[in-house]
Scaffold this motif. Structure first.
Motif, PDB file in Angstrom:
ATOM      1  N   LEU A   1      44.139  44.434  53.164  1.00 12.93           N
ATOM      2  CA  LEU A   1      44.974  43.850  52.314  1.00 12.93           C
ATOM      3  C   LEU A   1      44.453  43.698  50.769  1.00 12.93           C
ATOM      4  O   LEU A   1      45.143  44.041  49.838  1.00 12.93           O
ATOM      5  N   PRO A   2      43.263  43.278  50.732  1.00  9.01           N
ATOM      6  CA  PRO A   2      42.624  43.223  49.235  1.00  9.01           C
ATOM      7  C   PRO A   2      42.719  44.585  48.406  1.00  9.01           C
ATOM      8  O   PRO A   2      43.047  44.677  47.347  1.00  9.01           O
ATOM      9  N   GLN A   3      42.363  45.629  49.476  1.00 10.79           N
ATOM     10  CA  GLN A   3      42.544  46.953  48.771  1.00 10.79           C
ATOM     11  C   GLN A   3      43.907  47.529  48.399  1.00 10.79           C
ATOM     12  O   GLN A   3      44.306  47.774  47.143  1.00 10.79           O
TER      13      GLN A   3
ATOM     14  N   VAL B   1      38.377  33.667  48.954  1.00  9.22           N
ATOM     15  CA  VAL B   1      37.683  34.891  49.283  1.00  9.22           C
ATOM     16  C   VAL B   1      38.534  36.121  49.194  1.00  9.22           C
ATOM     17  O   VAL B   1      38.157  37.246  48.407  1.00  9.22           O
ATOM     18  N   PHE B   2      39.785  36.007  49.439  1.00 13.99           N
ATOM     19  CA  PHE B   2      40.626  37.075  49.187  1.00 13.99           C
ATOM     20  C   PHE B   2      40.599  37.673  47.645  1.00 13.99           C
ATOM     21  O   PHE B   2      40.610  38.879  47.266  1.00 13.99           O
ATOM     22  N   THR B   3      40.741  36.568  46.887  1.00 14.70           N
ATOM     23  CA  THR B   3      40.745  36.859  45.414  1.00 14.70           C
ATOM     24  C   THR B   3      39.569  37.854  44.922  1.00 14.70           C
ATOM     25  O   THR B   3      39.405  38.539  44.235  1.00 14.70           O
ATOM     26  N   GLN B   4      38.453  37.279  45.367  1.00 15.78           N
ATOM     27  CA  GLN B   4      37.183  37.811  45.042  1.00 15.78           C
ATOM     28  C   GLN B   4      37.043  39.625  45.582  1.00 15.78           C
ATOM     29  O   GLN B   4      36.613  40.199  44.807  1.00 15.78           O
TER      30      GLN B   4
ATOM     31  N   CYS C   1      33.280  37.158  36.084  1.00 16.24           N
ATOM     32  CA  CYS C   1      32.235  36.922  37.062  1.00 16.24           C
ATOM     33  C   CYS C   1      31.192  36.200  36.510  1.00 16.24           C
ATOM     34  O   CYS C   1      30.648  36.370  35.637  1.00 16.24           O
ATOM     35  N   PRO C   2      30.981  35.103  37.254  1.00 13.24           N
ATOM     36  CA  PRO C   2      29.957  34.181  36.812  1.00 13.24           C
ATOM     37  C   PRO C   2      28.583  34.981  36.522  1.00 13.24           C
ATOM     38  O   PRO C   2      27.856  34.608  35.581  1.00 13.24           O
ATOM     39  N   PHE C   3      28.218  35.854  37.439  1.00 16.99           N
ATOM     40  CA  PHE C   3      26.729  36.550  37.139  1.00 16.99           C
ATOM     41  C   PHE C   3      27.098  37.675  36.171  1.00 16.99           C
ATOM     42  O   PHE C   3      25.998  38.359  36.227  1.00 16.99           O
ATOM     43  N   GLU C   4      28.026  37.756  35.547  1.00 18.14           N
ATOM     44  CA  GLU C   4      28.154  38.671  34.339  1.00 18.14           C
ATOM     45  C   GLU C   4      27.446  38.022  32.993  1.00 18.14           C
ATOM     46  O   GLU C   4      27.157  38.528  32.028  1.00 18.14           O
TER      47      GLU C   4
ATOM     48  N   LEU D   1      46.671  29.046  39.753  1.00 20.57           N
ATOM     49  CA  LEU D   1      45.729  30.335  38.991  1.00 20.57           C
ATOM     50  C   LEU D   1      44.256  29.698  39.166  1.00 20.57           C
ATOM     51  O   LEU D   1      43.373  30.548  39.411  1.00 20.57           O
ATOM     52  N   VAL D   2      44.160  28.360  38.755  1.00 20.97           N
ATOM     53  CA  VAL D   2      42.787  28.066  38.626  1.00 20.97           C
ATOM     54  C   VAL D   2      42.182  27.749  40.020  1.00 20.97           C
ATOM     55  O   VAL D   2      40.952  28.320  40.171  1.00 20.97           O
ATOM     56  N   ALA D   3      42.991  27.485  40.926  1.00 23.13           N
ATOM     57  CA  ALA D   3      42.367  27.226  42.125  1.00 23.13           C
ATOM     58  C   ALA D   3      41.836  28.396  42.861  1.00 23.13           C
ATOM     59  O   ALA D   3      40.897  28.451  43.850  1.00 23.13           O
ATOM     60  N   ARG D   4      42.631  29.631  42.743  1.00 19.76           N
ATOM     61  CA  ARG D   4      42.064  30.843  43.455  1.00 19.76           C
ATOM     62  C   ARG D   4      40.977  31.391  43.073  1.00 19.76           C
ATOM     63  O   ARG D   4      40.333  32.034  43.526  1.00 19.76           O
ATOM     64  N   PHE D   5      40.314  30.884  41.804  1.00 27.69           N
ATOM     65  CA  PHE D   5      39.091  31.305  41.116  1.00 27.69           C
ATOM     66  C   PHE D   5      37.838  30.264  41.545  1.00 27.69           C
ATOM     67  O   PHE D   5      37.637  29.610  40.483  1.00 27.69           O
ATOM     68  N   GLY D   6      37.897  29.952  42.694  1.00 25.85           N
ATOM     69  CA  GLY D   6      36.953  28.795  43.353  1.00 25.85           C
ATOM     70  C   GLY D   6      35.516  28.846  42.833  1.00 25.85           C
ATOM     71  O   GLY D   6      34.811  27.770  42.721  1.00 25.85           O
ATOM     72  N   GLU D   7      35.152  30.020  42.412  1.00 30.07           N
ATOM     73  CA  GLU D   7      33.810  30.121  41.965  1.00 30.07           C
ATOM     74  C   GLU D   7      33.185  29.383  40.815  1.00 30.07           C
ATOM     75  O   GLU D   7      32.490  28.543  40.606  1.00 30.07           O
TER      76      GLU D   7
END
Length: 492
Positions: free
Chosen positions: A284-286, A320-323, A358-361, A399-405
């Motif tokens: 599904l993510p793909q 996790v699905f969003t990531q 992405c945080p690590f960018e 929108l904000v919640a799905r980017f939990g990182e």
């Protein structure tokens, strides 16, 4: 007999009438009708078996005097015995009717009849022929019966695949010599054999076939059966075929998404790697790289979140699905990649862009500044007078919640007390209490949860997952997180 296991007489007579009507399925219309009824028939046969296994054979025949006629006719219908587990269920039913100690000539004759049917079913399962002429012909060709019928199926599949692919020139949907009704009939005839590995090329070709028709030409029964077989790992198909299935048949996409959520809710949340593996394996993510699929999956996730009252398991699955979706989108061929705004068309694009980062960018020293930027934009949006309904507020929150990182990092930054806390506190307060009035949220700047230990435990799990996923070489931190997690898990 076990209570509640009786077979309704009406259904019994209905299927006997059908079996008589079908005969050995020698006409086109009877073959189509058999294919359409196979899933319901298999369910009915299983119901019969569940009833018979609790009964003595004599009692069974007395209570269901038509059972011999029904089973006997079905055993000689090639479409029935070729479908999924129907052949095996028929064997089980016959074994239940077999008298271990026959007391009279009638029971002896019944046993002989049952043995002959079992021999027929067993020989059918090995692709063997009982006709002397056919066997002689096959031997003359230098084949065994099994080899001959195996090659026959492969040749038939190859012929149909060639015919269907030849109907589409260079991927253009041009109406050719294959009619829509013929394609529909082919899809129906595939129903009894969907799990046969040799049929895979034909399944793929049908799923990718359009032929220029203005409406769906494949039977809905075929699309549902392929989706069911895929979800239960009974068949393996290329990703492109599965994506095409979900694009052309909305119920299959909805079922696949709900099936994934059911799987994830049943998994104990002790490893996000396990959750990520299940989600990625679903494809599904793909598939969500296509905006139409993404929007439908997104709506199902939102409804699931509302129906479960925001349970952490569902929220974590969405994050996790969003990531994984973003990873799949990043790996897409640039020529076929949709812009990210196609997935979030109704949202404030600068906020979307900031959350997608992405945080690590970014260097860790810039995280606090980036979070303040997100918080300021979010606050401006929420305080906008145009945001007048709870539905609008929920869309922003989701929108904000799905980017939990970024939310987890905000909590970590607060724990370190390395920056001014106001912006981060407001961001977290909005996440946990979005329905509060703006003034109240600004005044309190504090988040309260009903189960603090569970929230902290969930945060530790996500932090460990993020560190492992991004390959950080901080083994001491990971070890500390795991130790804390183990202690909290024992208390929760």
């Amino acid at each position: 007999m076990a209570q509640g296991t009786t077979v309704p007489k009406l259904n019994f007579e209905y299927w006997l009438d059908k079996a008589i009507e079908w005969g050995q399925a020698t006409t086109l219309e009877s073959q189509k009708d058999v294919c359409l009824h196979l899933p319901q028939l298999q369910e009915f046969l299983h119901q019969i078996y569940e009833t018979l296994k609790h009964m003595d054979s004599i009692v069974a025949i007395q209570q269901f005097p038509l059972i011999g006629q029904l089973l006997g006719r079905l055993c000689w219908n090639p479409f029935v015995i070729g479908y999924d587990e129907s052949q095996k269920t028929l064997m089980w039913c016959l074994c239940c009717l077999y008298s271990s100690e026959p007391q009279n000539p009638v029971e002896l004759k019944a046993n002989s009849w049952i043995r002959s049917l079992l021999c027929h079913l067993l020989s059918s399962s090995k692709w063997e022929s009982n006709e002397a002429e056919t066997s002689t012909f096959i031997s003359t060709l230098g084949y065994t019966s099994a080899d001959y019928y195996c090659h026959l199926v492969k040749n038939m599949v190859f012929s149909l695949v060639t015919e269907l692919r030849g109907n589409q020139f260079n991927g253009l949907n041009i109406q050719g010599r294959v009619s829509a009704s013929r394609v529909n009939a082919v899809s129906l005839f595939c129903l009894p054999l969907i799990t046969l590995p040799d049929l895979t090329p034909l399944l793929e070709t049908l799923l990718l076939y359009h032929g220029g028709a203005s409406k769906e030409i494949l039977s809905s029964e075929f699309l549902e059966a392929v989706n069911e077989a895929f979800l239960k790992k009974k068949i393996s198909l290329p990703e492109s075929a599965i994506f095409s299935l979900w694009l052309r048949h909305l119920p299959s996409l909805e079922k696949a998404t709900l099936y994934l959520l059911d799987q994830l809710v049943s998994i104990q949340l002790n490893s996000l790697e396990e959750v990520a593996c299940v989600i990625k394996d679903s494809l599904l993510p793909q598939a969500a790289s296509h905006p139409a699929i993404f929007r439908i999956v997104n709506e199902i996730f939102k409804n699931a979140l509302l129906e479960t009252d925001g349970t952490p398991e569902v929220m974590t699955a969405i994050q996790v699905f969003t990531q994984l979706f973003l990873q799949a989108h990043q790996n897409e061929n640039k020529q076929h990649k949709f812009p990210l705004k196609a997935y979030f068309p109704r949202h404030h694009q600068p906020l979307v862009t900031a959350l997608l980062r992405c945080p690590f960018e970014l260097p860790t020293t810039q995280w606090s500044q980036h979070l303040k930027h997100i918080s300021d934009m979010l606050k401006a949006l929420v305080e906008d007078t145009n945001i007048s309904s709870l539905a609008d507020l929920f869309e922003i929150w989701f929108l904000v919640a799905r980017f939990g990182e970024w939310l987890d990092i905000a909590a970590e930054q607060l724990l370190k007390a390395a920056v001014e806390p106001d912006a981060l506190l407001w961001l977290l307060a909005f996440y946990y209490c979005p329905q509060n009035e703006n003034q109240q949220r600004t005044q309190t700047m504090i988040t309260e949860t009903t189960d603090t230990s569970k929230e902290v435990c969930s945060l530790l799990i996500r932090t460990a997952y993020r560190i492992n996923r991004n390959g950080e070489e901080n083994q001491r931190t990971v070890k500390l997180l795991n130790e804390l997690l183990q202690k909290l898990t024992l208390k929760v």
